[in-house]
Design a protein around this motif. Structure first.
Motif, PDB file in Angstrom:
ATOM      1  N   ARG A 281       0.835  -1.202   0.000  1.00 48.55           N
ATOM      2  CA  ARG A 281       0.000   0.000   0.000  1.00 48.55           C
ATOM      3  C   ARG A 281       0.869   1.251   0.000  1.00 48.55           C
ATOM      4  NH1 ARG A 281      -5.276   0.918   1.202  1.00 48.55           N
ATOM      5  NH2 ARG A 281      -5.841   3.005   1.861  1.00 48.55           N
ATOM      6  N   GLY A 341      -4.767   8.258   3.205  1.00 45.77           N
ATOM      7  CA  GLY A 341      -4.410   7.074   2.447  1.00 45.77           C
ATOM      8  C   GLY A 341      -3.627   6.078   3.281  1.00 45.77           C
ATOM      9  N   ARG A 344      -5.814   4.047   5.596  1.00 43.30           N
ATOM     10  CA  ARG A 344      -6.792   3.198   4.912  1.00 43.30           C
ATOM     11  C   ARG A 344      -8.193   3.809   4.864  1.00 43.30           C
ATOM     12  NH1 ARG A 344      -5.053  -2.278   4.387  1.00 43.30           N
ATOM     13  NH2 ARG A 344      -3.012  -2.643   5.340  1.00 43.30           N
ATOM     14  N   THR A 347      -8.401   5.167  -0.762  1.00 45.32           N
ATOM     15  CA  THR A 347      -7.492   4.311  -1.521  1.00 45.32           C
ATOM     16  C   THR A 347      -6.208   5.081  -1.869  1.00 45.32           C
ATOM     17  OG1 THR A 347      -8.503   4.961  -3.620  1.00 45.32           O
ATOM     18  CG2 THR A 347      -9.414   3.025  -2.481  1.00 45.32           C
TER      19      THR A 347
END
Length: 372
Positions: A281, A341, A344, A347
């Motif tokens: 991520r 971001g 979470r 996105t």
């Protein structure tokens, strides 16, 4: 394509940019050099001042690439602000407006200059920095010594925990390596150790992985699960063991950092099943940030124009102060989306692209405030 006045603005823009980079980097070198002079002196074998100076020049020559990547977005906007401020200061804007030339026509050469700087930034990030990554992380005064402490990483594709003491990025070597493997019995593990382990990148003929020299225990004595035998292979020497893994040296010391690798390598990391969701991520956000950074630099220059060339302005200093506050606000917005971001809440692509949309909207909204 460009008029004489356009070339004049371009010359002034690049003059401000280059002088600004030299001044800021020179200040960094002086501060860092005097703070860490002992490390440079320890690396010099002789007492010669010339040798010491050569070592320092080599170190800061490599570091200049990282500094350029970091400071260029700021200098891009600052150069545009200075160019327009000097136009107002020297009374060069009134004749241009009197000739019927719109103010935003003057933004064309600055947009071209910003795009040119962005091209240099991209070339520096994609071509130069990945080649000198080990030199950039090396100890001061010794470009060949790129020792880094190991950050333990769990390889999710092979289910092997990789750990060690130190990494040599130049030699692709890890000292005191430890690989924790699964045993046939449930909730049981075996630790494969080696004084030295070398990483070999993946090739069309062989998988990538770590070659453990004089491993303990030996391959024949290992008690591992059946699925692990495809990842744990015997070496050419009976005392060596080869562990298949896509986790290389750079991931063991900078697994969540992507500033020293190229975009194709970053995409390969994102698609690599060896890394955790958190790491993927973070690197996905870095990828989108790379894509949006040139646009943000260009939009920031456009946003600065209505505030530096503000309609019915009383003070150019006040204009620059307001522009600085607006730029600070845009930076805060970007950091806010980045935090969302990371948490979470949104996105990674939204975290990277929403600041571009917000800044572009503000640039269009404030365009009617420009001096015409």
């Amino acid at each position: 394509m460009f008029t004489t006045f356009d070339r004049y603005l371009l010359k002034r823009y690049f003059h401000v940019f280059i002088i600004g980079f030299m001044a800021t980097y020179g200040l960094y070198m002086v501060f860092d050099g005097f703070t860490n002079i002992d490390e440079f002196q320890m690396a010099v074998k002789s007492d010669s001042s010339t040798s010491l100076l050569a070592v320092m020049i080599q170190h800061y020559l490599y570091q200049s690439s990282i500094f350029f990547d970091m400071i260029s977005p700021i200098l891009t906007v600052l150069s545009g602000v200075v160019v327009f401020s000097l136009m107002v200061r020297h009374g060069e804007l009134n004749p241009v407006l009197s000739a019927g030339i719109p103010t935003y026509r003057l933004a064309i050469p600055l947009a071209f200059a910003t795009i040119t700087v962005n091209c240099f930034v991209v070339a520096n990030q994609e071509l130069l920095i990945p080649k000198i990554a080990d030199k950039v992380q090396a100890n001061r005064g010794d470009a060949s010594n790129s020792l880094q402490f190991v950050e333990p990483v769990y390889d999710f594709s092979t289910r092997i925990m990789i750990n060690g003491l130190e990494l040599s990025l130049t030699e692709q070597k890890m000292s005191n390596a430890e690989f924790v493997l699964s045993k046939p019995t449930v909730h049981d593990f075996v630790t494969l150790k080696a004084k030295t382990a070398f990483y070999f990148a993946k090739t069309p003929d062989s998988p990538g992985g770590w070659l453990l020299k004089n491993a303990s225990p030996k391959y024949d004595d290992l008690e591992i699960a059946e699925f692990a035998k495809e990842m744990i292979l015997p070496g050419e020497d009976p005392n060596d063991v080869f562990v298949v893994s896509d986790v290389g040296c750079d991931q063991l010391c900078n697994r969540n950092s992507s500033s020293l690798i190229s975009t194709p390598e970053l995409i390969a990391r994102i698609n690599n099943p060896s890394f955790s969701d958190l790491s993927i991520r973070k690197q996905t956000m870095d990828l989108h940030s790379r894509l949006t950074s040139p646009l943000m630099n260009l939009i920031a220059v456009m946003v600065s124009i209505p505030f530096v060339l503000r309609k019915e302005s009383r003070s150019q200093i006040l204009n620059i102060a307001i522009c600085s506050c607006v730029m600070g606000g845009l930076f805060a917005i970007s950091q806010c989306f980045f935090y969302l971001g990371s948490s979470r809440m949104i996105t990674p692509d939204q975290a990277a692209w929403f600041p571009v949309i917000t800044s572009g909207t503000l640039a269009a909204w404030f365009s009617n405030r420009v001096w015409t």
